[in-house]
Design a protein around this motif. Structure first.
Motif, short mmCIF file in Angstrom:
data_model
loop_
_atom_site.label_atom_id
_atom_site.label_comp_id
_atom_site.label_asym_id
_atom_site.label_seq_id
_atom_site.Cartn_x
_atom_site.Cartn_y
_atom_site.Cartn_z
N ALA A 79 0.85 -1.20 0.00
CA ALA A 79 0.00 0.00 0.00
C ALA A 79 0.88 1.24 0.00
CB ALA A 79 -0.91 0.00 1.22
N THR A 80 0.46 2.25 -0.75
CA THR A 80 1.24 3.48 -0.80
C THR A 80 1.02 4.34 0.44
OG1 THR A 80 -0.54 4.60 -2.02
CG2 THR A 80 1.19 3.52 -3.31
N HIS A 81 -0.18 4.23 1.05
CA HIS A 81 -0.48 4.98 2.26
C HIS A 81 -1.67 4.33 2.95
CE1 HIS A 81 -2.08 8.22 4.84
NE2 HIS A 81 -0.82 8.63 4.89
N VAL A 82 -1.63 4.29 4.29
CA VAL A 82 -2.72 3.70 5.06
C VAL A 82 -3.17 4.68 6.13
CG1 VAL A 82 -3.44 1.85 6.61
CG2 VAL A 82 -1.96 1.34 4.67
N THR A 83 -4.49 4.90 6.20
CA THR A 83 -5.09 5.69 7.27
C THR A 83 -5.84 4.75 8.19
OG1 THR A 83 -5.36 7.62 5.83
CG2 THR A 83 -6.71 7.54 7.83
N SER A 84 -5.45 4.70 9.46
CA SER A 84 -6.08 3.83 10.46
C SER A 84 -6.96 4.69 11.37
CB SER A 84 -5.03 3.10 11.30
OG SER A 84 -4.13 2.38 10.48
N VAL A 85 -8.19 4.24 11.60
CA VAL A 85 -9.13 5.01 12.41
C VAL A 85 -9.71 4.13 13.50
CG1 VAL A 85 -11.20 6.46 12.42
CG2 VAL A 85 -9.74 6.37 10.37
N ASP A 86 -9.67 4.62 14.73
CA ASP A 86 -10.29 3.93 15.85
C ASP A 86 -10.58 4.98 16.94
OD1 ASP A 86 -10.41 0.70 16.71
OD2 ASP A 86 -10.48 2.10 18.39
N SER A 87 -11.64 4.75 17.69
CA SER A 87 -12.01 5.72 18.72
C SER A 87 -11.17 5.58 19.99
CB SER A 87 -13.50 5.57 19.08
OG SER A 87 -13.75 4.27 19.60
N ALA A 88 -10.41 4.50 20.10
CA ALA A 88 -9.61 4.24 21.30
C ALA A 88 -8.17 4.70 21.12
CB ALA A 88 -9.65 2.76 21.64
N ALA B 198 -1.07 0.41 17.79
CA ALA B 198 -0.91 0.22 16.35
C ALA B 198 0.41 0.82 15.87
CB ALA B 198 -2.08 0.85 15.60
N GLU B 199 0.73 2.02 16.34
CA GLU B 199 2.00 2.62 15.95
C GLU B 199 3.17 1.76 16.43
OE1 GLU B 199 2.52 6.87 16.26
OE2 GLU B 199 0.40 7.15 16.70
N GLY B 200 3.03 1.20 17.64
CA GLY B 200 4.08 0.31 18.14
C GLY B 200 4.22 -0.93 17.27
N ASN B 201 3.11 -1.47 16.78
CA ASN B 201 3.17 -2.65 15.92
C ASN B 201 3.79 -2.32 14.57
OD1 ASN B 201 2.16 -4.70 17.59
ND2 ASN B 201 0.04 -4.12 17.18
N ASN C 247 7.42 -4.12 13.09
CA ASN C 247 7.60 -4.76 11.79
C ASN C 247 8.51 -3.95 10.86
OD1 ASN C 247 5.67 -7.26 11.47
ND2 ASN C 247 4.55 -5.74 12.68
N GLY C 248 9.28 -3.04 11.45
CA GLY C 248 10.23 -2.26 10.68
C GLY C 248 9.60 -1.20 9.80
N LEU C 249 8.37 -0.77 10.13
CA LEU C 249 7.66 0.24 9.36
C LEU C 249 7.66 1.56 10.10
CD1 LEU C 249 4.55 -1.94 8.39
CD2 LEU C 249 6.64 -1.59 7.05
N ASN C 250 7.68 2.65 9.37
CA ASN C 250 7.71 3.99 9.97
C ASN C 250 6.28 4.51 10.09
OD1 ASN C 250 8.15 6.57 10.83
ND2 ASN C 250 9.33 7.22 9.04
N PRO C 251 5.72 4.59 11.30
CA PRO C 251 4.33 5.07 11.45
C PRO C 251 4.15 6.51 10.99
CG PRO C 251 5.39 4.85 13.60
CD PRO C 251 6.32 4.22 12.60
N ALA C 252 5.23 7.30 10.95
CA ALA C 252 5.13 8.70 10.54
C ALA C 252 4.75 8.83 9.07
CB ALA C 252 6.44 9.43 10.80
N GLU C 253 4.90 7.78 8.30
CA GLU C 253 4.57 7.81 6.88
C GLU C 253 3.09 7.53 6.63
OE1 GLU C 253 7.19 5.04 5.06
OE2 GLU C 253 9.00 6.27 5.40
#
Length: 324
Positions: free
Chosen positions: A242-251, A258-261, A265-271
């Motif tokens: 995926a080129t970009h992912v937007t994750s939405v949750d009320s919690a 999610a950012e920790g996960n 996995n070696g992914l940059n949550p800032a992207e």
């Protein structure tokens, strides 16, 4: 066996249930009970008759499901329950062929494995190699089976601990509690899981193959993941291209996890984007802004916990999917 049947309390089920019960349906709702022995108590074994069919089940005075059915030839005992767990263990053998790839899965699927009202998830910590079995009951009546289930679980594999998750918090049934969040592997993807306080038994293991499929569909796409919890679908989407992912949750805590996960996995949550907000509000806002995505993942919680809530839930599901 004849003596057991004479001594057990009796339940007469409506004849309209016979075709379904003959095919193995394991529930009898309260409104389908035509006659029953007086003063039945939750967790009491009963002999069920429907036409010429006979079953052994557990009575539940507190649930819309009055009886959960377990067997037709004999009243279940410790050995019978142990055999159910052994069969379930053998059925999950393909998942154990590469424990480094997948270390967590549902061991006992309740009704599908012959023990209605009970599920057991197995979690293997990739760091320590220790395993925990997490049990959930969906009926008070099946409490009488839990000691037998615990013994059977321990007989099949070495477990660091067996924990029951319920409305009153985690209860240690055998061994030791997990020391904190553990890291599991699912088709090589890593997730930190809180076995004591996370949703359900800690993670939504039943979505394992759906997460992998979503990853296969994500190549080159912008993805919106609604009700994203700790980011399972989101991570698989990014790993799938995926080129970009937007994750939405009320919690908020789920979003932090999610950012920790992602980092695990070696992914940059800032992207990518992590939005703490109501999913309906977010969809309305994105719709008004003309914002579009190539793939939208909608995995909401249950909107109806009783029959009286069904109409409102159906309306909410229609609105949710229409907005998506």
């Amino acid at each position: 066996m004849t003596q057991h049947r004479k001594k057990l309390p009796f339940v007469q089920a409506a004849s309209r249930l016979k075709p379904a019960l003959a095919l193995g349906h394991p529930w009898i709702y309260t409104d389908a009970v035509e006659r029953a022995s007086p003063d039945l108590q939750t967790g009491e074994w009963v002999r069920v008759q429907c036409g010429n069919l006979h079953f052994f089940g557990l009575w539940d005075a507190q649930s819309p499901i009055a009886v959960r059915l377990f067997a037709s030839r004999q009243r279940p005992n410790r050995a019978w329950v142990a055999e159910c767990l052994r069969r379930a263990w053998r059925r999950r053998a393909p998942l154990r062929q590469d424990s480094k790839s997948t270390s967590a899965y549902r061991w006992l699927f309740g009704e599908s494995d012959g023990l209605p009202g009970l599920v057991v998830d197995l979690y293997g910590d990739t760091a320590s190699g220790q395993k925990w079995a997490i049990l959930r009951r969906y009926s008070e009546s099946v409490q009488r089976l839990v000691p037998w289930v615990v013994d059977a679980l321990a007989e099949n594999t070495a477990l660091a601990g067996i924990v029951e998750r319920g409305s009153e918090g985690p209860v240690l049934l055998r061994g030791k509690m997990p020391p904190g969040p553990i890291v599991i592997s699912e088709y090589g993807v890593r997730f930190a899981v809180d076995l004591l306080h996370g949703q359900k038994t800690g993670f939504f293991l039943d979505q394992r193959d759906n997460r992998r499929t979503a990853g296969e569909w994500s190549q080159g796409r912008r993805v919106l993941n609604l009700f994203s919890y700790t980011g399972g679908f989101s991570i698989c989407a990014v790993l799938g291209g995926a080129t970009h992912v937007t994750s939405v949750d009320s919690a908020g805590p789920a979003m932090a996890a999610a950012e920790g996960n992602f980092r695990l996995n070696g992914l940059n949550p800032a992207e990518h984007d992590f939005v703490v907000d109501d999913c309906f509000d977010v969809l309305e806002r994105y719709h008004g802004q003309g914002r579009r995505f190539d793939l939208i993942i909608v995995d909401p919680p249950s909107f109806a916990r009783s029959r009286s809530q069904r109409s409102a839930a159906q309306h909410a599901y229609r609105r949710l999917n229409a907005l998506a």
